[in-house]
Motif scaffolding. Structure first.
Motif, PDB file in Angstrom:
ATOM      1  N   VAL A   6       0.846  -1.192   0.000  1.00  0.00           N
ATOM      2  CA  VAL A   6       0.000   0.000   0.000  1.00  0.00           C
ATOM      3  C   VAL A   6       0.880   1.239   0.000  1.00  0.00           C
ATOM      4  CG1 VAL A   6      -1.799   1.295   1.220  1.00  0.00           C
ATOM      5  CG2 VAL A   6      -1.798  -1.203   1.305  1.00  0.00           C
ATOM      6  N   ALA A   7       0.603   2.149  -0.917  1.00  0.00           N
ATOM      7  CA  ALA A   7       1.249   3.462  -0.918  1.00  0.00           C
ATOM      8  C   ALA A   7       0.197   4.499  -0.551  1.00  0.00           C
ATOM      9  CB  ALA A   7       1.861   3.776  -2.277  1.00  0.00           C
ATOM     10  N   VAL A   8       0.488   5.309   0.446  1.00  0.00           N
ATOM     11  CA  VAL A   8      -0.422   6.367   0.895  1.00  0.00           C
ATOM     12  C   VAL A   8       0.242   7.699   0.597  1.00  0.00           C
ATOM     13  CG1 VAL A   8      -1.714   7.327   2.821  1.00  0.00           C
ATOM     14  CG2 VAL A   8      -1.272   4.864   2.731  1.00  0.00           C
ATOM     15  N   ILE A   9      -0.449   8.547  -0.144  1.00  0.00           N
ATOM     16  CA  ILE A   9       0.085   9.860  -0.498  1.00  0.00           C
ATOM     17  C   ILE A   9      -0.630  10.908   0.340  1.00  0.00           C
ATOM     18  CG2 ILE A   9       0.498  11.508  -2.345  1.00  0.00           C
ATOM     19  CD1 ILE A   9       0.327   9.206  -4.327  1.00  0.00           C
ATOM     20  N   GLY A  10       0.125  11.547   1.218  1.00  0.00           N
ATOM     21  CA  GLY A  10      -0.434  12.553   2.117  1.00  0.00           C
ATOM     22  C   GLY A  10      -0.426  12.060   3.549  1.00  0.00           C
ATOM     23  N   GLY A  87       3.516  11.667 -10.461  1.00  0.00           N
ATOM     24  CA  GLY A  87       2.875  10.868 -11.492  1.00  0.00           C
ATOM     25  C   GLY A  87       2.313   9.565 -10.967  1.00  0.00           C
ATOM     26  N   VAL A  88       1.159   9.162 -11.524  1.00  0.00           N
ATOM     27  CA  VAL A  88       0.545   7.870 -11.242  1.00  0.00           C
ATOM     28  C   VAL A  88       0.411   7.163 -12.578  1.00  0.00           C
ATOM     29  CG1 VAL A  88      -1.444   6.668 -10.270  1.00  0.00           C
ATOM     30  CG2 VAL A  88      -0.743   8.865  -9.312  1.00  0.00           C
ATOM     31  N   PHE A  89       1.056   6.004 -12.691  1.00  0.00           N
ATOM     32  CA  PHE A  89       1.151   5.320 -13.978  1.00  0.00           C
ATOM     33  C   PHE A  89       0.479   3.950 -13.920  1.00  0.00           C
ATOM     34  CE2 PHE A  89       4.921   8.012 -13.353  1.00  0.00           C
ATOM     35  CZ  PHE A  89       4.746   8.905 -14.403  1.00  0.00           C
ATOM     36  N   PRO A  90       0.134   3.396 -15.077  1.00  0.00           N
ATOM     37  CA  PRO A  90      -0.490   2.062 -15.102  1.00  0.00           C
ATOM     38  C   PRO A  90       0.390   1.022 -14.430  1.00  0.00           C
ATOM     39  CG  PRO A  90      -0.681   3.137 -17.248  1.00  0.00           C
ATOM     40  CD  PRO A  90       0.243   3.986 -16.425  1.00  0.00           C
ATOM     41  N   GLY A  91      -0.263   0.041 -13.828  1.00  0.00           N
ATOM     42  CA  GLY A  91       0.481  -1.026 -13.172  1.00  0.00           C
ATOM     43  C   GLY A  91       0.892  -0.722 -11.757  1.00  0.00           C
ATOM     44  N   GLY A  92       0.357   0.350 -11.185  1.00  0.00           N
ATOM     45  CA  GLY A  92       0.653   0.670  -9.794  1.00  0.00           C
ATOM     46  C   GLY A  92       1.962   1.385  -9.573  1.00  0.00           C
ATOM     47  N   ALA A  93       2.539   1.996 -10.608  1.00  0.00           N
ATOM     48  CA  ALA A  93       3.815   2.703 -10.463  1.00  0.00           C
ATOM     49  C   ALA A  93       3.574   4.178 -10.157  1.00  0.00           C
ATOM     50  CB  ALA A  93       4.642   2.568 -11.726  1.00  0.00           C
ATOM     51  N   LEU A  94       4.377   4.700  -9.256  1.00  0.00           N
ATOM     52  CA  LEU A  94       4.326   6.107  -8.877  1.00  0.00           C
ATOM     53  C   LEU A  94       5.685   6.745  -9.135  1.00  0.00           C
ATOM     54  CD1 LEU A  94       2.626   5.719  -5.374  1.00  0.00           C
ATOM     55  CD2 LEU A  94       1.474   6.262  -7.532  1.00  0.00           C
ATOM     56  N   GLY A  95       5.664   7.928  -9.722  1.00  0.00           N
ATOM     57  CA  GLY A  95       6.891   8.692  -9.872  1.00  0.00           C
ATOM     58  C   GLY A  95       6.965   9.740  -8.780  1.00  0.00           C
ATOM     59  N   ALA A  96       8.110   9.822  -8.112  1.00  0.00           N
ATOM     60  CA  ALA A  96       8.250  10.755  -6.988  1.00  0.00           C
ATOM     61  C   ALA A  96       9.648  11.347  -6.975  1.00  0.00           C
ATOM     62  CB  ALA A  96       7.969  10.045  -5.664  1.00  0.00           C
ATOM     63  N   VAL A  97       9.769  12.474  -6.296  1.00  0.00           N
ATOM     64  CA  VAL A  97      11.063  13.111  -6.066  1.00  0.00           C
ATOM     65  C   VAL A  97      11.235  13.268  -4.571  1.00  0.00           C
ATOM     66  CG1 VAL A  97      12.486  15.143  -6.444  1.00  0.00           C
ATOM     67  CG2 VAL A  97      10.983  14.340  -8.262  1.00  0.00           C
ATOM     68  N   GLY A 102      15.281  19.273   1.206  1.00  0.00           N
ATOM     69  CA  GLY A 102      16.573  18.997   1.818  1.00  0.00           C
ATOM     70  C   GLY A 102      17.755  19.391   0.971  1.00  0.00           C
ATOM     71  N   GLY A 103      17.519  19.746  -0.291  1.00  0.00           N
ATOM     72  CA  GLY A 103      18.615  20.255  -1.114  1.00  0.00           C
ATOM     73  C   GLY A 103      19.269  19.242  -2.023  1.00  0.00           C
ATOM     74  N   GLU A 104      18.905  17.946  -1.930  1.00  0.00           N
ATOM     75  CA  GLU A 104      19.494  16.932  -2.784  1.00  0.00           C
ATOM     76  C   GLU A 104      18.387  16.096  -3.430  1.00  0.00           C
ATOM     77  OE1 GLU A 104      22.317  14.629  -0.640  1.00  0.00           O
ATOM     78  OE2 GLU A 104      23.580  16.334  -0.104  1.00  0.00           O
ATOM     79  N   PRO A 105      17.626  16.676  -4.351  1.00  0.00           N
ATOM     80  CA  PRO A 105      16.497  15.955  -4.947  1.00  0.00           C
ATOM     81  C   PRO A 105      16.955  14.758  -5.772  1.00  0.00           C
ATOM     82  CG  PRO A 105      16.881  18.031  -6.102  1.00  0.00           C
ATOM     83  CD  PRO A 105      17.746  18.040  -4.894  1.00  0.00           C
ATOM     84  N   ARG A 106      16.184  13.673  -5.668  1.00  0.00           N
ATOM     85  CA  ARG A 106      16.482  12.472  -6.452  1.00  0.00           C
ATOM     86  C   ARG A 106      15.166  11.795  -6.796  1.00  0.00           C
ATOM     87  NH1 ARG A 106      17.333  11.733  -1.183  1.00  0.00           N
ATOM     88  NH2 ARG A 106      16.665   9.830  -0.135  1.00  0.00           N
ATOM     89  N   GLY A 107      15.088  11.328  -8.013  1.00  0.00           N
ATOM     90  CA  GLY A 107      13.881  10.678  -8.465  1.00  0.00           C
ATOM     91  C   GLY A 107      13.813   9.233  -8.013  1.00  0.00           C
ATOM     92  N   VAL A 108      12.609   8.769  -7.682  1.00  0.00           N
ATOM     93  CA  VAL A 108      12.398   7.379  -7.295  1.00  0.00           C
ATOM     94  C   VAL A 108      11.117   6.881  -7.959  1.00  0.00           C
ATOM     95  CG1 VAL A 108      13.572   7.558  -5.071  1.00  0.00           C
ATOM     96  CG2 VAL A 108      11.134   8.064  -5.212  1.00  0.00           C
ATOM     97  N   VAL A 109      11.049   5.582  -8.152  1.00  0.00           N
ATOM     98  CA  VAL A 109       9.842   4.938  -8.657  1.00  0.00           C
ATOM     99  C   VAL A 109       9.355   3.963  -7.601  1.00  0.00           C
ATOM    100  CG1 VAL A 109       8.839   3.465 -10.432  1.00  0.00           C
ATOM    101  CG2 VAL A 109      10.547   5.188 -11.055  1.00  0.00           C
ATOM    102  N   VAL A 110       8.097   4.074  -7.251  1.00  0.00           N
ATOM    103  CA  VAL A 110       7.477   3.199  -6.250  1.00  0.00           C
ATOM    104  C   VAL A 110       6.398   2.382  -6.935  1.00  0.00           C
ATOM    105  CG1 VAL A 110       6.110   3.117  -4.134  1.00  0.00           C
ATOM    106  CG2 VAL A 110       7.920   4.834  -4.379  1.00  0.00           C
ATOM    107  N   PRO A 291      -9.862   0.407  -9.973  1.00  0.00           N
ATOM    108  CA  PRO A 291      -9.573  -0.679  -9.026  1.00  0.00           C
ATOM    109  C   PRO A 291      -8.242  -0.469  -8.306  1.00  0.00           C
ATOM    110  CG  PRO A 291     -10.359  -1.559 -11.122  1.00  0.00           C
ATOM    111  CD  PRO A 291     -10.136  -0.095 -11.337  1.00  0.00           C
ATOM    112  N   GLY A 292      -8.271  -0.623  -6.995  1.00  0.00           N
ATOM    113  CA  GLY A 292      -7.055  -0.492  -6.206  1.00  0.00           C
ATOM    114  C   GLY A 292      -6.694   0.919  -5.811  1.00  0.00           C
ATOM    115  N   VAL A 293      -7.514   1.895  -6.162  1.00  0.00           N
ATOM    116  CA  VAL A 293      -7.256   3.287  -5.792  1.00  0.00           C
ATOM    117  C   VAL A 293      -8.358   3.757  -4.844  1.00  0.00           C
ATOM    118  CG1 VAL A 293      -6.934   5.656  -6.588  1.00  0.00           C
ATOM    119  CG2 VAL A 293      -6.066   3.755  -7.955  1.00  0.00           C
TER     120      VAL A 293
END
Length: 372
Positions: A6-10, A87-97, A102-110, A291-293
């Motif tokens: 489960v990913a919770v945003i907020g 971003g919210v993408f098909p297949g349950g993927a989330l794009g985040a920074v 904190g000054g050192e931004p890095r992209g991650v995929v969840v 479904p799933g959201v």
């Protein structure tokens, strides 16, 4: 790629409650928030809550936030502060920074099997000549500055809007050392609870109903505002305008659901004026049309922190049911308990319009939102 159940945003009251419920039932939960600390609006609320013991009556919002965060960590929730989901993408993927503040931004995929959107609400603006000058801001922004950042944004304040936010922030600005010159309200009545209005009235703050702001004065910053009485057609009444000296104009003109991620996820939207505007359609289990959201809190209709907590609980229970961590009968029982508490919160002259609006949303969403 980081994977969770489960990913919770907020990480406001809805997101914290949803995370706790899902984690306690065995789900691997990731909770993300763009702020450095969890709690959302709770960390700004230095006043004590009303209501019942179940909804932490007599406890300050800042203390509720600390307690919920502790419960989440004890339940095994992974918390990522300073994380913006773009971003919210098909297949349950989330794009985040991560690390924007904190000054050192890095992209991650969840990647997560289930998504709970608890993105809250954003402030409405009121447009008038001079509204873009420094010194005009939302009441929520002013509340953040005084209660979180410990910065007084102005000494002489004009508050626009007499809902609970406008009344509470007016009192808190006074506690921080500002003078509130007046509260103006376009409606012919005070919009918030009488107890909040009484506190600032006793302190000498005039609440001017059937009034509005015509313009702000100033070149590089606010020096004052022109206000006037308005009639039943919202037209300024000739001869009633006057100047109010102020270096801060706060806008408390209501909130609207912050539903951008819900739209990106493909959720079907619906409109409710009583709940703040466009919001993702959902059923009683907080399921959306995708479904799933799931949704919880102000993104599913602007209400209060106590209702956000209960909706978060329901969303966490429903997500756990979808993932097979709880049976249908147990999930239905636990949801019913939270729904009963929700109904009690939506009673009375202030709660009934929200109750009716939510019932309409539930009815519309009953067939549009797929069951697990």
């Amino acid at each position: 790629m980081t994977e969770f159940d489960v990913a919770v945003i907020g990480a406001g009251p809805a997101g914290l409650a949803a995370s706790i419920e899902a984690a306690r039932r065995g789900c691997r939960v990731l909770l993300m928030d763009s702020n450095l600390r969890p709690g959302g609006q709770l960390v700004k609320q230095i006043h004590k809550f009303f209501g019942s013991k179940e909804h932490r009556a007599g406890t300050r919002g800042i203390d509720i936030a600390v307690g919920l965060h502790r419960e989440a960590l004890e339940a095994g929730v992974v918390f990522w502060p300073d994380t913006s989901v773009y971003g919210v993408f098909p297949g349950g993927a989330l794009g985040a920074v991560r690390g924007m503040l904190g000054g050192e931004p890095r992209g991650v995929v969840v990647r997560a099997s289930t998504l709970i959107l608890a993105t809250g609400a954003s402030e409405n603006a009121v447009n008038f000549p001079g509204w873009t000058l420094p010194g005009v801001m939302g009441a929520g922004a002013a509340q953040t500055m005084i209660n979180v950042e410990r910065v007084l944004p102005g000494r002489k304040v004009l508050m626009v809007g007499s809902g609970n936010v406008g009344l509470i922030v007016s009192y808190q600005l006074m506690q921080a050392g500002a003078d509130v010159e007046a509260v103006v309200e376009a409606l012919p009545r005070v919009g918030g609870y009488g107890v909040h209005a009484a506190k600032i009235s006793r302190a000498g703050v005039p609440i001017l109903t059937s009034h509005t702001v015509l313009r702000a004065f100033g070149e590089t910053e606010i020096t004052g505002a022109e206000i006037a009485r308005i009639d039943e057609s919202w037209t300024p009444v000739p001869g009633t305008s006057r100047r109010v000296d102020a270096d801060l104009i706060c806008i408390a003109a209501g909130l609207r659901p912050y539903a951008r991620l819900a739209m990106l996820a493909g959720c079907r939207m619906t409109y409710s004026s009583a709940l703040g505007g466009w919001l993702p359609l959902h059923d009683r289990a907080m399921r959306t049309s995708v479904p799933g959201v799931y949704v919880a809190g102000d993104v599913g209709g602007v209400e209060e922190a106590s209702t956000a907590l209960e909706e978060g609980r329901i969303a966490g229970i429903s997500a756990s049911e979808r993932l097979g961590m709880i049976g249908a009968a147990d999930a239905a029982r636990d949801r019913e308990e939270a729904e009963a508490r929700l109904s009690s919160l939506r009673m009375g002259p202030f709660g009934r319009p929200r109750y009716d609006a939510k019932e309409a949303i539930y009815e519309e969403g009953a067939n549009a939102c797929p069951r697990p």
